[in-house]
Write a protein that holds these residues in place. Structure first.
Motif, PDB file in Angstrom:
ATOM      1  N   MET A  59      80.105  22.689  41.951  1.00 34.19           N
ATOM      2  CA  MET A  59      79.687  21.379  41.448  1.00 34.19           C
ATOM      3  C   MET A  59      78.175  21.191  41.590  1.00 34.19           C
ATOM      4  SD  MET A  59      82.332  20.071  40.152  1.00 34.19           S
ATOM      5  CE  MET A  59      81.624  18.466  39.795  1.00 34.19           C
ATOM      6  N   ASN A  60      77.627  21.600  42.733  1.00 28.46           N
ATOM      7  CA  ASN A  60      76.174  21.503  42.912  1.00 28.46           C
ATOM      8  C   ASN A  60      75.432  22.375  41.898  1.00 28.46           C
ATOM      9  OD1 ASN A  60      76.475  19.763  45.089  1.00 28.46           O
ATOM     10  ND2 ASN A  60      76.446  21.413  46.603  1.00 28.46           N
ATOM     11  N   ALA A  61      75.951  23.576  41.672  1.00 28.88           N
ATOM     12  CA  ALA A  61      75.328  24.471  40.707  1.00 28.88           C
ATOM     13  C   ALA A  61      75.418  23.909  39.291  1.00 28.88           C
ATOM     14  CB  ALA A  61      75.994  25.845  40.769  1.00 28.88           C
ATOM     15  N   LEU A  62      76.531  23.221  38.989  1.00 30.48           N
ATOM     16  CA  LEU A  62      76.680  22.593  37.668  1.00 30.48           C
ATOM     17  C   LEU A  62      75.590  21.550  37.432  1.00 30.48           C
ATOM     18  CD1 LEU A  62      78.180  21.957  35.035  1.00 30.48           C
ATOM     19  CD2 LEU A  62      79.673  20.429  36.360  1.00 30.48           C
ATOM     20  N   TRP A  63      75.346  20.714  38.433  1.00 34.47           N
ATOM     21  CA  TRP A  63      74.305  19.687  38.270  1.00 34.47           C
ATOM     22  C   TRP A  63      72.921  20.303  38.167  1.00 34.47           C
ATOM     23  CZ3 TRP A  63      75.532  15.251  36.508  1.00 34.47           C
ATOM     24  CH2 TRP A  63      76.743  14.654  36.824  1.00 34.47           C
ATOM     25  N   VAL A  64      72.694  21.365  38.930  1.00 40.61           N
ATOM     26  CA  VAL A  64      71.403  22.062  38.821  1.00 40.61           C
ATOM     27  C   VAL A  64      71.215  22.615  37.414  1.00 40.61           C
ATOM     28  CG1 VAL A  64      70.071  24.061  39.598  1.00 40.61           C
ATOM     29  CG2 VAL A  64      71.220  22.620  41.272  1.00 40.61           C
ATOM     30  N   SER A  65      72.253  23.232  36.860  1.00 41.92           N
ATOM     31  CA  SER A  65      72.157  23.800  35.521  1.00 41.92           C
ATOM     32  C   SER A  65      71.938  22.727  34.463  1.00 41.92           C
ATOM     33  CB  SER A  65      73.433  24.600  35.196  1.00 41.92           C
ATOM     34  OG  SER A  65      73.467  25.800  35.919  1.00 41.92           O
ATOM     35  N   THR A 215      72.037  28.116  39.977  1.00 38.64           N
ATOM     36  CA  THR A 215      72.597  27.572  38.742  1.00 38.64           C
ATOM     37  C   THR A 215      74.074  27.954  38.625  1.00 38.64           C
ATOM     38  OG1 THR A 215      71.985  29.526  37.466  1.00 38.64           O
ATOM     39  CG2 THR A 215      70.363  27.742  37.599  1.00 38.64           C
ATOM     40  N   LEU A 216      74.755  27.336  37.661  1.00 37.96           N
ATOM     41  CA  LEU A 216      76.183  27.591  37.507  1.00 37.96           C
ATOM     42  C   LEU A 216      76.490  29.052  37.170  1.00 37.96           C
ATOM     43  CD1 LEU A 216      79.021  26.417  37.513  1.00 37.96           C
ATOM     44  CD2 LEU A 216      78.727  25.817  35.103  1.00 37.96           C
ATOM     45  N   PRO A 217      75.774  29.707  36.235  1.00 44.56           N
ATOM     46  CA  PRO A 217      76.065  31.125  35.991  1.00 44.56           C
ATOM     47  C   PRO A 217      75.890  31.994  37.241  1.00 44.56           C
ATOM     48  CG  PRO A 217      74.763  30.233  34.193  1.00 44.56           C
ATOM     49  CD  PRO A 217      74.790  29.185  35.260  1.00 44.56           C
TER      50      PRO A 217
END
Length: 264
Positions: A59-65, A215-217
Motif C-alpha cells: 500500500m505504501n509503495a502504491l501511494w509512492v508510485s 515504488t509498487l513495481p
C-alpha cells in the motif's frame, strides 16, 4: 477470397489470444483459495484481494508510485509543451540534434540509466530523495510526452493565435486560450503515456529507489523474490481492472483515438 478472409480472422484471433492469455492466467490465479500459486484451483476466493489492504509495504509503495507518476508526468508535460512548440515552429541550427537529444532515453537501456543515476546520486550525496527519483523518471518519460505533443503541434494553424495577438491578447493569454486547447489531445495523451511509463518503471528504479521511496513495481518484484503466495497476482488484477476502467472512461469522455494519436 472467402478462404483468405477465414485465415486472416484465424490469424488475428490467435494473435489476440497470445497477447491476452498471460493476463487471463494472472487474473485466474488471483482468485485461488490456496496459500500458493495454483492453477487450476479447488475453489474461488477473495482472500488475496483482502490481503492487499493488510500488506503495508504494498500500500505504501502504491501511494509512492501514484505521487511519483503524477509529479513526473506533469513535469514532463510542462517541458514537452514548450519544447514541441519550439521544434515545430522554428528552424534553427542543431534542431535535429536537439530533438534527438530529447528522444535519446528511448534508445538507452534502462539498466545503463539506472547505473548512471546511481553513480551520480552517490557522488552528489542525494540518494533517498523523492525529488531526485522523480527527476530520473522525468528523463525516462519525457520522450513519450514529447512525441504526442509534437504530433499535435505539427502543422498547427497559427492564424487563430495571430488573430488573438492582433486583438490585444498577451502571448500567454493567446497560448492559454487558443494554442493549448488546439494541442490539448496531444498533451493529454502524452501525460497519460508518461504517467503509465512512470508508474510501470522497474529496471531503472531498482537502482535508485530506497526503502523510503520504494515504488509498487519494486515492491512487487521484492514480493516475488521472497514469497510464492498469489498476492502479486491479486495486485496485478486490480491494476488490470483499473487500467480498463480508465481506458473506458477516457474513450467515453474524450475518445481514445484523440488521446493516443494526439490529434484534435
Amino acid at each position: 477470397m472467402r478462404k483468405n478472409g477465414f485465415f486472416s480472422l484465424l490469424y488475428h484471433s490467435l494473435f489476440i489470444l497470445f497477447i491476452v492469455a498471460p493476463l487471463v492466467v494472472v487474473v485466474a490465479v488471483s482468485f485461488t483459495d490456496k496459500g500458493y500459486i495454483s492453477l487450476p484451483t479447488d475453489g474461488l476466493s477473495l482472500r488475496w484481494f483482502r490481503a492487499i489492504l493488510g500488506a503495508g509495504d504494498i500500500m505504501n509503495a502504491l501511494w509512492v508510485s501514484l505521487w511519483l507518476g503524477l509529479a513526473s508526468a506533469t513535469v514532463a508535460v510542462m517541458l514537452a509543451v514548450p519544447g514541441a512548440l519550439a521544434l515545430t515552429r522554428y528552424q534553427f541550427p542543431g534542431r535535429g540534434a536537439l530533438m534527438g537529444f530529447f528522444l535519446s532515453p528511448l534508445m538507452i537501456p534502462h539498466v545503463v540509466l539506472g547505473v548512471a543515476f546511481l553513480r551520480f546520486f552517490t557522488t552528489a550525496g542525494v540518494t533517498g530523495s523523492f525529488f531526485w527519483l522523480a527527476m530520473t523518471h522525468v528523463v525516462v518519460i519525457l520522450p513519450y510526452a514529447l512525441r504526442l505533443t509534437l504530433s499535435a503541434a505539427t502543422g498547427l494553424d497559427r492564424d487563430a493565435e495571430r488573430a488573438a495577438l492582433s486583438l490585444g491578447a498577451s502571448r500567454f493569454t493567446a497560448f492559454r486560450r487558443v494554442v493549448l486547447p488546439l494541442i490539448l489531445p496531444g498533451v493529454t495523451g502524452g501525460w497519460l503515456l508518461a504517467f503509465i511509463q512512470s508508474f510501470d518503471e522497474l529496471t531503472m528504479t531498482l537502482f535508485v529507489a530506497t526503502p523510503g521511496t520504494t515504488t509498487l513495481p519494486v515492491a512487487m518484484y521484492n514480493q516475488i523474490a521472497q514469497s510464492i503466495d498469489p498476492l502479486v497476482a491479486s495486485v496485478s488484477t486490480v491494476l488490470i481492472i483499473g487500467t480498463l476502467v480508465v481506458m473506458v472512461v477516457l474513450d467515453r469522455i474524450v475518445g481514445l483515438d484523440r488521446v493516443l494519436i494526439g490529434k484534435g
